[in-house]
Design a protein around this motif. Structure first.
Motif, PDB file in Angstrom:
ATOM      1  N   THR A 363       0.856  -1.186   0.000  1.00  0.00           N
ATOM      2  CA  THR A 363       0.000   0.000   0.000  1.00  0.00           C
ATOM      3  C   THR A 363       0.888   1.232   0.000  1.00  0.00           C
ATOM      4  N   ILE A 364       0.593   2.147  -0.930  1.00  0.00           N
ATOM      5  CA  ILE A 364       1.350   3.388  -0.989  1.00  0.00           C
ATOM      6  C   ILE A 364       0.389   4.548  -0.805  1.00  0.00           C
ATOM      7  N   GLY A 365       0.708   5.427   0.129  1.00  0.00           N
ATOM      8  CA  GLY A 365      -0.087   6.618   0.368  1.00  0.00           C
ATOM      9  C   GLY A 365       0.555   7.819  -0.304  1.00  0.00           C
ATOM     10  N   ILE A 366      -0.269   8.709  -0.835  1.00  0.00           N
ATOM     11  CA  ILE A 366       0.245   9.911  -1.493  1.00  0.00           C
ATOM     12  C   ILE A 366      -0.450  11.110  -0.857  1.00  0.00           C
ATOM     13  N   ILE A 367       0.317  12.040  -0.336  1.00  0.00           N
ATOM     14  CA  ILE A 367      -0.234  13.191   0.364  1.00  0.00           C
ATOM     15  C   ILE A 367       0.518  14.442  -0.053  1.00  0.00           C
ATOM     16  N   GLY A 368      -0.139  15.565   0.050  1.00  0.00           N
ATOM     17  CA  GLY A 368       0.486  16.829  -0.306  1.00  0.00           C
ATOM     18  C   GLY A 368      -0.561  17.917  -0.383  1.00  0.00           C
ATOM     19  N   ASP A 537       2.471   1.118   3.530  1.00  0.00           N
ATOM     20  CA  ASP A 537       3.837   0.587   3.580  1.00  0.00           C
ATOM     21  C   ASP A 537       4.857   1.674   3.288  1.00  0.00           C
ATOM     22  N   GLN A 538       4.480   2.599   2.420  1.00  0.00           N
ATOM     23  CA  GLN A 538       5.314   3.778   2.204  1.00  0.00           C
ATOM     24  C   GLN A 538       4.418   4.938   1.817  1.00  0.00           C
ATOM     25  N   GLN A 550       9.689  10.503   1.457  1.00  0.00           N
ATOM     26  CA  GLN A 550       9.267   9.142   1.119  1.00  0.00           C
ATOM     27  C   GLN A 550       9.654   8.211   2.261  1.00  0.00           C
ATOM     28  N   GLY A 551       8.704   7.435   2.745  1.00  0.00           N
ATOM     29  CA  GLY A 551       8.975   6.519   3.839  1.00  0.00           C
ATOM     30  C   GLY A 551       7.706   6.158   4.569  1.00  0.00           C
ATOM     31  N   THR A 552       7.823   5.510   5.701  1.00  0.00           N
ATOM     32  CA  THR A 552       6.662   5.171   6.511  1.00  0.00           C
ATOM     33  C   THR A 552       6.227   6.387   7.318  1.00  0.00           C
ATOM     34  N   HIS A 553       5.073   6.264   7.949  1.00  0.00           N
ATOM     35  CA  HIS A 553       4.556   7.356   8.773  1.00  0.00           C
ATOM     36  C   HIS A 553       5.559   7.734   9.867  1.00  0.00           C
TER      37      HIS A 553
END
Length: 579
Positions: A363-368, A537-538, A550-553
């Motif tokens: 799972t990849i999260g994208i935020i901004g 996961d990232q 880029q990385g985990t929480h």
């Protein structure tokens, strides 16, 4: 005219109909041309010589000709209509199919209003032109030429009148037909503007009401509507001059015929029946020219429509398959390598040097911040757009090598704006997988927390959604959009800010369902809320189209100031980050 000829392939399947129609019109015209001559013979040889039996015989012949003409005209109308309607339906179908393959940039090139005009008004214009071409255009020239030949053979003394009348009529028709083509092109452009304004206003009706801008929108529509009205008036007025002008010229010809005929009857060089027949044939000549001019004007109106339709049909979709597309199944490993992208190639890139890799099942999260390029990244995966630079790979293979249907068939995509169709809830959810069972449907609805409101509806899954889904709330629409993605059970699941209108409790249940039911799927979760992506996961942190973290929480909390700012801002505003 080249555009019109390029559409002739749509007539080929109905060529038999297209041939029968004018042949039947020949029969009708032939019967019409015979009748004034029969009338002449009744007057000169029946009435003048008091020959009753001859009159009865010729009357019977007149009735027979009228019946045959009626038969020919009826059959012509039937087959001309069949040809034109099927011709238009096939073009409309191809237009729709072509538009569905357009990328967003293709659609922006034409605009939605113009595409709507293409598929409705422009196609209708071609249908009318073809109907008139098969019916009236055959009738007009045949009537015109046939009447001239008969006058030359039977009333040669009056033929010089035609040498004056016909050229004037022909020039008038040519002049007005040439003008009409330019005028009606402007009319169609004005129709585009009206359609665009209506489409925008209906789509944004809630915003218009919320800001109390109804009067403003009405004024804007009045402007484009008046422009269309003025162009229509100008076109119709100029074309309207033709009919009285031709009638005047023909009436002058009739007066000349009566004047010349009176002297010739007195000199016994011509008979009364010949004059009456000549007047009838002169009216036929005018009718033939007028009907021909009407067809020519309809064709002149159809030519701009044909050009616009051909432009759409010949538009090359920017997103296409490679020569030998790969149709193998997808596991879900996705890799971006130095990807750059701009919606407008003259403007600054929306994405700059984007590189990351996510393995199958992760799972990849994208935020901004808004406008940072979050949605653009996930839109590139199913090839809604193609990159300007760099490469996107799935399972180690560049995505442009995959067959488009195969690629998109392996992706479950819930876009930022939840779009639902005016069909039942079941049909909308099964849009993601039309072979899904009832159990699959219920599972998808439960996973998206949509079943909790669906089961309370009287019709439940058969509840009919209105156009624009105005009978659902924002959160309900988002949950149904997610159910549509879930029911596909895809290799790659993309959720683009799909929980913005969903409460926190439902969101946690949806996250749990995704974790449990889509363990093997690669999951892209775009969100502006930390709580939606903290378990990824990232996580990619975007700013101005670049990856700045880029990385985990936990890693980002320690090392990335942008991420820390987002977290602190949401906490200040009352956001929650708890489990």
């Amino acid at each position: 005219m080249q555009a019109v000829l390029s559409l002739k392939k749509y007539i080929k399947p109905y060529m038999v109909f297209a041939i029968i129609a004018p042949l039947m019109m020949v029969l009708e015209v032939g019967m019409d041309l015979v009748q004034p001559t029969i009338m002449q013979h009744i007057i000169d040889y029946g009435i003048a010589q008091d020959n009753t039996s001859y009159i009865i015989k010729m009357f019977g012949l007149t009735v027979l000709c009228a019946f045959l003409g009626l038969l020919g005209g009826a059959v012509c109308s039937i087959y001309a209509s069949k040809t034109a309607v099927n011709f238009a339906a096939d073009i409309r179908q191809d237009l729709y199919e072509t538009i569905t393959y357009f990328s967003n940039s293709n659609k922006d090139h034409f605009t939605l209003g113009k595409l709507i005009t293409n598929i409705t008004s422009d196609v209708e214009m071609l249908q009318r032109a073809l109907t008139m071409l098969l019916k009236v255009f055959v009738r007009g020239p045949l009537t015109f030429l046939g009447a001239i030949v008969i006058v030359f053979l039977t009333a040669r003394e009056l033929f010089p009148i035609l040498l004056v009348v016909v050229p004037i009529l022909a020039f008038s028709i040519y002049f007005f037909t040439k003008i009409s083509g330019k005028l009606f092109l402007k009319v169609q452009e004005a129709v585009d503007a009206v359609n665009t304004r209506v489409q925008e206003n209906l789509a944004g009706i809630r915003v218009i009401k919320a800001y109390n801008r109804k009067d403003h929108q009405i004024d804007q529509f009045r402007s484009v509507n008046e422009k269309l009205m003025k162009r229509n008036i100008t076109a119709d007025q100029i074309i309207g001059i033709l009919m009285p002008l031709t009638a005047f010229v023909v009436n002058m010809g009739i007066i000349a015929a009566l004047w010349m005929g009176a002297f010739k009857v007195e000199n016994e060089s011509i008979e009364v029946g010949v004059i009456i027949a000549f007047i009838n044939y002169l009216m036929m000549i005018m009718g033939g020219l007028m009907s021909s001019s009407n067809v020519l004007m309809q064709i002149a109106r159809a030519v701009p429509s044909a050009k616009r339709i051909v432009a759409v049909l010949e538009e090359k979709p920017e997103i296409t398959n490679s020569e030998s597309p790969v149709k193998s199944s997808i596991k879900g490993t996705v890799e971006f390598e130095n990807v750059h992208f701009a919606y407008n190639k003259q403007n600054e890139a929306v994405l700059k040097n984007i590189s990351f890799k996510v393995n199958s099942g992760e799972t990849i999260g994208i935020i901004g911040m808004t406008g940072s390029g979050k949605s653009t990244i996930v839109n590139l995966i199913p090839r809604m757009y193609d990159t300007d630079q760099g490469l996107i790979k799935i399972d180690g293979r560049p995505i442009y090598q995959y067959d488009l249907e195969t690629l998109r068939g392996e992706i479950g995509f819930a876009p930022q704006k939840a779009t639902l169709f005016s069909r039942t809830i079941e049909e909308n959810v099964k849009y993601g997988n039309d072979e899904a069972t009832t159990e699959d449907l219920i599972e998808a609805l439960e996973s998206s927390c949509a079943y909790e409101f669906v089961e309370k509806l009287d019709e439940q899954e058969q509840y009919l959604i209105t156009q624009g889904a105005t009978n659902l709330s924002g959160g309900q629409k988002q949950r149904l959009a997610m159910a549509r993605a879930f029911i596909r059970k895809p290799a790659i699941l993309i959720l683009d800010d799909t929980t913005s209108a969903v409460d926190s409790i439902s969101e946690k249940r949806i996250q749990r369902a995704i974790t449990e039911n889509f363990k093997e799927s690669t999951k892209f979760i775009v969100s502006s809320k930390i709580s939606s992506i903290r378990h990824a996961d990232q996580i990619l942190v975007l700013e101005d189209g670049c990856i700045v973290g880029q990385g985990t929480h936990e890693e980002l909390l320690e090392t990335n100031t942008t991420y820390q700012d987002i977290v602190s801002t949401q906490l200040v505003r009352g956001g929650t980050l708890h489990e």
